[in-house]
Design an enzyme around this catalytic site. Structure first.
Site, PDB file in Angstrom:
ATOM      1  N   ASN A   7      -7.054  35.602  48.095  1.00 18.12           N
ATOM      2  CA  ASN A   7      -7.189  36.814  49.335  1.00 18.12           C
ATOM      3  C   ASN A   7      -5.454  36.513  49.529  1.00 18.12           C
ATOM      4  O   ASN A   7      -6.156  35.971  50.417  1.00 18.12           O
ATOM      5  CB  ASN A   7      -8.535  36.036  49.876  1.00 18.12           C
ATOM      6  CG  ASN A   7      -8.827  37.759  50.884  1.00 18.12           C
ATOM      7  OD1 ASN A   7      -7.885  39.161  50.440  1.00 18.12           O
ATOM      8  ND2 ASN A   7      -9.640  38.060  51.680  1.00 18.12           N
ATOM      9  N   ARG A  91      -9.107  39.136  44.950  1.00 17.65           N
ATOM     10  CA  ARG A  91      -9.003  39.997  46.239  1.00 17.65           C
ATOM     11  C   ARG A  91      -8.381  41.116  46.236  1.00 17.65           C
ATOM     12  O   ARG A  91      -7.242  40.999  45.938  1.00 17.65           O
ATOM     13  CB  ARG A  91      -9.756  40.147  47.646  1.00 17.65           C
ATOM     14  CG  ARG A  91     -10.013  40.767  48.371  1.00 17.65           C
ATOM     15  CD  ARG A  91      -9.951  40.556  49.973  1.00 17.65           C
ATOM     16  NE  ARG A  91     -10.558  41.746  50.541  1.00 17.65           N
ATOM     17  CZ  ARG A  91     -10.232  42.496  51.655  1.00 17.65           C
ATOM     18  NH1 ARG A  91      -9.547  41.500  52.605  1.00 17.65           N
ATOM     19  NH2 ARG A  91     -10.772  43.660  52.309  1.00 17.65           N
ATOM     20  N   HIS A 180     -14.990  47.496  51.358  1.00 17.74           N
ATOM     21  CA  HIS A 180     -15.615  46.548  51.595  1.00 17.74           C
ATOM     22  C   HIS A 180     -16.695  46.181  50.422  1.00 17.74           C
ATOM     23  O   HIS A 180     -17.523  45.815  50.324  1.00 17.74           O
ATOM     24  CB  HIS A 180     -16.696  46.561  52.819  1.00 17.74           C
ATOM     25  CG  HIS A 180     -16.392  46.406  54.562  1.00 17.74           C
ATOM     26  ND1 HIS A 180     -16.400  46.665  55.738  1.00 17.74           N
ATOM     27  CD2 HIS A 180     -15.133  45.319  54.697  1.00 17.74           C
ATOM     28  CE1 HIS A 180     -15.722  46.580  56.641  1.00 17.74           C
ATOM     29  NE2 HIS A 180     -14.477  45.155  56.199  1.00 17.74           N
ATOM     30  N   HIS A 208     -22.218  46.944  57.400  1.00 17.56           N
ATOM     31  CA  HIS A 208     -21.980  45.393  57.453  1.00 17.56           C
ATOM     32  C   HIS A 208     -20.346  45.528  58.707  1.00 17.56           C
ATOM     33  O   HIS A 208     -19.558  45.748  58.804  1.00 17.56           O
ATOM     34  CB  HIS A 208     -20.345  45.282  56.205  1.00 17.56           C
ATOM     35  CG  HIS A 208     -19.450  44.633  56.350  1.00 17.56           C
ATOM     36  ND1 HIS A 208     -19.470  43.627  55.280  1.00 17.56           N
ATOM     37  CD2 HIS A 208     -17.983  44.691  56.571  1.00 17.56           C
ATOM     38  CE1 HIS A 208     -18.176  43.216  55.187  1.00 17.56           C
ATOM     39  NE2 HIS A 208     -17.382  43.577  56.443  1.00 17.56           N
ATOM     40  N   ARG A 241     -10.530  48.826  65.492  1.00 18.05           N
ATOM     41  CA  ARG A 241      -9.629  50.149  64.460  1.00 18.05           C
ATOM     42  C   ARG A 241     -10.916  51.419  65.862  1.00 18.05           C
ATOM     43  O   ARG A 241     -12.301  50.954  66.227  1.00 18.05           O
ATOM     44  CB  ARG A 241     -10.055  50.628  63.360  1.00 18.05           C
ATOM     45  CG  ARG A 241      -9.304  49.563  62.646  1.00 18.05           C
ATOM     46  CD  ARG A 241      -9.465  49.749  61.360  1.00 18.05           C
ATOM     47  NE  ARG A 241      -9.290  48.055  60.585  1.00 18.05           N
ATOM     48  CZ  ARG A 241      -9.993  47.415  59.607  1.00 18.05           C
ATOM     49  NH1 ARG A 241     -10.648  48.483  59.105  1.00 18.05           N
ATOM     50  NH2 ARG A 241      -9.886  46.307  59.691  1.00 18.05           N
ATOM     51  N   ASP A 284     -13.471  40.821  70.430  1.00 18.09           N
ATOM     52  CA  ASP A 284     -14.377  40.371  69.780  1.00 18.09           C
ATOM     53  C   ASP A 284     -16.324  40.133  70.517  1.00 18.09           C
ATOM     54  O   ASP A 284     -15.990  40.401  71.762  1.00 18.09           O
ATOM     55  CB  ASP A 284     -14.235  38.327  69.846  1.00 18.09           C
ATOM     56  CG  ASP A 284     -14.929  37.590  69.785  1.00 18.09           C
ATOM     57  OD1 ASP A 284     -16.238  37.318  70.012  1.00 18.09           O
ATOM     58  OD2 ASP A 284     -14.501  36.777  68.299  1.00 18.09           O
ATOM     59  N   GLU A 385     -18.449  37.291  50.026  1.00 14.92           N
ATOM     60  CA  GLU A 385     -16.869  37.647  49.181  1.00 14.92           C
ATOM     61  C   GLU A 385     -16.528  37.159  48.357  1.00 14.92           C
ATOM     62  O   GLU A 385     -16.776  37.679  47.369  1.00 14.92           O
ATOM     63  CB  GLU A 385     -15.853  39.466  50.150  1.00 14.92           C
ATOM     64  CG  GLU A 385     -16.766  40.138  51.592  1.00 14.92           C
ATOM     65  CD  GLU A 385     -16.331  40.305  51.958  1.00 14.92           C
ATOM     66  OE1 GLU A 385     -15.883  41.873  51.482  1.00 14.92           O
ATOM     67  OE2 GLU A 385     -16.135  39.963  53.158  1.00 14.92           O
TER      68      GLU A 385
HETATM   69  P1  AMP Z   1     -15.644  38.969  60.890  1.00 17.11           P
HETATM   70  O1  AMP Z   1     -14.718  40.221  60.725  1.00 17.11           O
HETATM   71  O2  AMP Z   1     -17.315  39.724  60.022  1.00 17.11           O
HETATM   72  O3  AMP Z   1     -15.218  37.349  60.530  1.00 17.11           O
HETATM   73  O4  AMP Z   1     -17.158  38.976  62.140  1.00 17.11           O
HETATM   74  C1  AMP Z   1     -16.318  39.200  63.008  1.00 17.11           C
HETATM   75  C2  AMP Z   1     -17.203  39.107  64.871  1.00 17.11           C
HETATM   76  O5  AMP Z   1     -18.401  38.776  64.305  1.00 17.11           O
HETATM   77  C3  AMP Z   1     -16.481  39.102  65.948  1.00 17.11           C
HETATM   78  O6  AMP Z   1     -16.217  40.120  66.565  1.00 17.11           O
HETATM   79  C4  AMP Z   1     -17.351  38.036  66.485  1.00 17.11           C
HETATM   80  O7  AMP Z   1     -17.392  38.432  68.099  1.00 17.11           O
HETATM   81  C5  AMP Z   1     -19.002  38.509  65.756  1.00 17.11           C
HETATM   82  N1  AMP Z   1     -19.375  36.959  65.636  1.00 17.11           N
HETATM   83  C6  AMP Z   1     -19.233  36.327  64.791  1.00 17.11           C
HETATM   84  N2  AMP Z   1     -20.266  34.859  65.476  1.00 17.11           N
HETATM   85  C7  AMP Z   1     -20.641  35.299  66.437  1.00 17.11           C
HETATM   86  C8  AMP Z   1     -21.691  34.892  66.879  1.00 17.11           C
HETATM   87  N3  AMP Z   1     -22.174  33.960  67.387  1.00 17.11           N
HETATM   88  N4  AMP Z   1     -22.151  35.425  68.439  1.00 17.11           N
HETATM   89  C9  AMP Z   1     -22.260  36.912  68.605  1.00 17.11           C
HETATM   90  N5  AMP Z   1     -20.619  37.529  67.693  1.00 17.11           N
HETATM   91  C10 AMP Z   1     -20.118  37.091  66.853  1.00 17.11           C
END
Ligand code: AMP
Length: 398
Positions: A7, A91, A180, A208, A241, A284, A385
């Protein structure tokens, strides 16, 4: 059979080597800051310590050379030589209308990918760099392009057309493509397996919810609608976004703030979403959860607005498919975040959805979280993925 999944981003490259007889990951890692000071490559064998090599990487080929060296290293490697790699799956973000399935890469495919790059100027050129570097290293090994957009190519016209002059679609291919796709495909397939049914007999909504977020309506195994559009900016609220906005806002903000269209576009991509809504607190969800629990009103507003948007799309897709059997949550937030799942499920009560609050707290595993009397089965399905790309690569080379 062993498949290497690549990727490639503009300055990063994620990889996984999978043994497809067992579907186990043999080794994985990430090259970062390619072409920038302070570059490094991490290498994590399935059984063994993680290694980080800090070396200048002028391009993706440099990173791949180190990755291959580690994979075949007599001490820490997981294969004896590169001949053990049977195929490489790449990817690839945008396949335009040209690619509705994964394809074996040849010169004609590369040419088409170059043409399609206009639609994804940030992503496709980086993907192509990874493909070219890999071709140099393993010229005799089949390389397969697996597209983020392909799964959504089954959408009917009424889903993918925008109500703008039709000639823009004909001349410039302006339409909804969706992204996705490997995740929506993998999760909808696995969701059907979890209830012991064929995906062809079900109506499934896949949420997702990661840093990038999208939702799709999968009817009888085919995508009929999805929230991301011509680019990954449309649809749900995301980490940074905006998702859906009134397009007239762009000109208005340009005039008010003295910004160019490009600058406002950057704001919509990088400074909006829950980051923007939370008054720049964080993109986050862990930070937002904590802040909201501590009484921060902006964080609470961001979370509430986020959940509302997801629920609104679920409502629309239930109508689009004339029903829904399964709603599946996946990706970082969908797999791990109680507050988001609970916030969305609160709206679903209207549909007759009954969830088990204790189960909603469980993280990161295949799990049905609805009660038997629920009108719709709600579940958590961790996405994978890389495995999806490796499986599709196997299908193409067979
Ligand atoms: P991804 O792009 O799929 O890696 O998702 C990232 C998002 O998932 C971020 O906003 C993280 O804060 C959220 N995330 C990952 N682990 C946790 C968790 N244990 N509790 C709450 N949110 C989480």
């Amino acid at each position: 059979m062993k498949v290497l999944v690549i990727n490639a981003g503009s300055s990063s490259l994620k990889y996984q080597l999978l043994d497809m007889d067992t579907e186990k990951v043999l080794a994985k890692g990430l090259a970062e800051r390619i072409g920038i000071d302070g570059s490094n490559v991490s290498y994590q064998p399935a059984e063994g310590e993680k290694i980080v090599v800090e070396e200048p990487l002028k391009d993706h080929k440099d990173a791949l050379d180190i990755i291959i060296e580690k994979l075949t290293d007599p001490k820490v490697g997981v294969i004896e030589n590169i001949e053990e790699i049977d195929a490489v799956g790449h990817r690839t973000v945008h396949g335009g209308e040209e690619f509705a399935h994964s394809v074996l890469i040849d010169d004609a495919v590369i040419k088409t990918l170059e043409e399609v790059s206009e639609l994804a100027p940030l992503h496709n050129p980086a993907n192509l760099t990874g493909i070219r570097a890999m071709e140099e290293i393993l010229p005799d090994v089949p390389q397969v392009a697996v597209f983020d957009t392909a799964f959504h190519q089954t959408m009917p016209e009424e889903s993918y057309l925008y109500a703008i002059p039709y000639e823009y679609y004909e001349k410039y291919k302006v339409r909804r493509y969706g992204f996705h796709g490997t995740s929506h495909d993998f999760v909808s397939k696995h969701a059907a397996e979890l209830v012991g049914k064929d995906r062809k007999d079900l109506k499934i909504i896949v949420c997702h919810l990661g840093n990038g977020a999208s939702i799709s309506a999968v009817r009888n195994g085919e995508c009929v609608d999805t929230s991301m559009g011509m680019t990954p900016l449309e649809g749900l609220i995301m980490g940074t976004r905006s998702g859906d906005i009134d397009p007239a806002i762009i000109e208005y903000i340009c005039n008010k703030e003295g910004l160019t269209v490009e600058e406002v576009n950057a704001v919509l991509n990088k400074k909006s979403g829950v980051l923007g809504l939370s008054n720049h607190l964080s993109s986050d969800f862990r930070d937002l959860d904590e802040a909201a629990q501590g009484g921060n009103e902006y964080a609470k507003l961001a979370l509430d607005t986020y959940c509302y948007r997801v629920a609104k799309y679920i409502g629309a897709y239930a109508m689009a498919m004339q029903g829904v059997d399964i709603i599946a949550f996946t990706a970082g937030c969908g797999e791990n975040n109680y507050a988001v799942r609970a916030g969305v499920c609160e709206y679903l009560k209207y549909l007759g959805v009954v969830v088990n609050d204790e189960k909603l707290h469980i993280r990161g595993e295949d799990l049905i979280v609805s009660e038997p009397e629920s009108s719709v089965t709600v579940m958590i399905v961790p996405t994978n993925e890389e495995l999806s790309i490796a499986r599709q690569t196997m299908e193409v080379i067979k």
